[in-house]
Design a protein around this motif. Structure first.
Motif, PDB file in Angstrom:
ATOM      1  N   GLN A 224      13.920  -3.188  -2.846  1.00  0.00           N
ATOM      2  CA  GLN A 224      13.679  -3.253  -1.549  1.00  0.00           C
ATOM      3  C   GLN A 224      14.958  -3.060  -1.457  1.00  0.00           C
ATOM      4  OE1 GLN A 224      11.820  -5.209   0.346  1.00  0.00           O
ATOM      5  NE2 GLN A 224      10.674  -5.073  -2.248  1.00  0.00           N
ATOM      6  N   SER A 226      16.214   0.225  -1.078  1.00  0.00           N
ATOM      7  CA  SER A 226      15.905   1.731  -1.281  1.00  0.00           C
ATOM      8  C   SER A 226      14.429   2.063   0.497  1.00  0.00           C
ATOM      9  CB  SER A 226      14.911   2.873  -1.924  1.00  0.00           C
ATOM     10  OG  SER A 226      13.729   1.639  -2.748  1.00  0.00           O
ATOM     11  N   GLN A 227      14.948   0.780   0.839  1.00  0.00           N
ATOM     12  CA  GLN A 227      13.673   0.787   1.529  1.00  0.00           C
ATOM     13  C   GLN A 227      14.737   0.437   3.208  1.00  0.00           C
ATOM     14  OE1 GLN A 227       9.642  -0.497   1.274  1.00  0.00           O
ATOM     15  NE2 GLN A 227      10.617  -1.684  -0.431  1.00  0.00           N
TER      16      GLN A 227
END
Length: 398
Positions: A224, A226-227
């Protein structure tokens, strides 16, 4: 009092009566199939006349590998030449009587042998066929060679782990194969699900398990993060806290734990300190908080720290070796280890990490030698008289 994993009047094995053909090698597939064996399935391990590669991995005693035993105890061993027509026909005869097949060859191998799911489904429409591979059975990466260390790197796991190691930029060496164990366990879960679905549909199916995707499931928070842009605390939140003679792991994951820890270290005023009083600023000032914790812990031995933290209900542990962990009275209470035997003697293996009130989950007691059950199954699989039966020696002994 020791904990039993079965009632006195219960000897049920949840998968008793099921037959599994295990074509897998190394760790992921064998781990999956051993879980099935522990649950009571008859698991027939199909090997070449040289034996599966893990049979030669240390520790070795009289040519017998305990690592191989850990992964394959309770299975039968049959030697077949899958490149010969006799060998393929033997497989087809076994498939007709089987419930489950597990394989972890590179995608395309079983198809070239005409032993893939589409080829075997007409032989047994109820067959549950589980394929474990590095990247899945289709797609641009499907046929790339892959072992657990490669998947650790490819999944981002190693770099995610490195991000929690301040001042370091070289990834760790890989010695513990998370990807194999996690993927094998997902395979076991998928097979159990397919078995239930078969009670409704009457049909088997193909299961496609990806090591890459399995490994990504371990990075719940990182996936998560990374987004989205998430600011990380200056000091990783969970790591070693120094004592007078070692380190402890302290986990502050709730308000109750934070409050208890402040009482243990003698900092009750920090409960209302705006730097720490709520989660968001506490995260921002994590290094300052843990510096205060270490000012307390460095004055005490590791044992004294653990006594104080335990009395306050703060989750904490010393850093232990595997040998130390295996000596934990908790494992003895749960009877977590089981003694098994092979031609090299006896050794201990870990049982399944769950207990069931109505089923026996203990592993088998014996490790089969190479080809031990080929003769037993000769008639069942239709082996011709000119197909040799191996001597029963392991590859190392031979």
């Amino acid at each position: 009092m020791e904990l039993s994993n079965k009632h006195e009047d219960t000897t049920t094995k949840a998968f008793a009566g099921l037959r599994v053909l295990d074509f897998s090698t190394t760790i992921a597939g064998p781990h999956c199939a051993r879980m099935l064996a522990d649950m009571g399935a008859e698991v027939i391990k199909i090997e070449t006349d040289g034996g599966e590669t893990m049979r030669t991995r240390p520790p070795l005693r009289n040519g017998c590998s305990t690592v191989f035993g850990q992964l394959n105890v309770g299975k039968k061993s049959v030697v077949l030449d899958l490149k010969s027509e006799d060998g393929k026909e033997a497989v087809r005869r076994l498939v007709a009587t089987a419930d489950i097949l597990v394989e972890n060859f590179r995608p395309g191998v079983m198809r070239r042998l005409r032993l893939d799911y589409d080829s075997l489904r007409p032989v047994n429409p109820k067959l549950i066929y589980c394929s474990i591979s590095g990247y899945g059975q289709s797609g641009p990466s499907a046929e790339l060679p892959a072992y657990a260390p490669v998947i650790h790197a490819a999944s981002g796991y190693d770099m995610a782990h490195l991000a929690y190691q301040p001042g370091r930029n070289r990834p760790d060496y890989c010695g513990i194969y998370h990807a194999d164990v996690v993927t094998g366990t997902y395979g076991f879960g998928a097979i159990a699900s397919a078995l239930y679905q078969r009670t409704v549909t009457g049909l088997g199916q193909h299961i496609d398990v990806s090591m890459l995707e399995s490994m990504l499931t371990l990075t719940v928070i990182e996936l998560q993060n990374s987004q989205f842009a998430v600011k990380q605390p200056p000091r990783p939140m969970f790591g070693p806290t120094e004592t007078a003679k070692g380190y402890v792991m302290i986990t502050v994951a709730s308000e109750k734990t934070f409050q208890a820890l402040m009482g243990v270290i003698g900092r009750p005023e920090w409960l209302s300190d705006p730097r720490f009083s709520t989660y968001a600023p506490r995260r921002e000032n994590w290094a300052d908080m843990m510096d205060g914790v270490e000012a307390w812990s460095r004055r005490l031995s590791t044992d004294a720290c653990l006594v104080a933290l335990g009395a306050a209900g703060v989750p904490a542990s010393a850093y232990r070796t595997i040998t130390e962990a295996l000596a934990d009275p908790q494992l003895a209470h749960r009877q977590a280890l089981s003694e098994v035997k092979d031609e090299g003697g006896s050794f201990r293996v870990l049982k399944l990490p769950f207990r069931m009130s109505g089923a026996d989950t203990t592993p088998g007691e014996k490790m089969a030698v190479l080809g031990e059950h080929t003769s037993e199954l000769r008639e069942a699989v239709g082996l011709t008289d000119d197909v040799p039966i191996p001597s029963g020696k392991t590859a190392e002994q031979g």
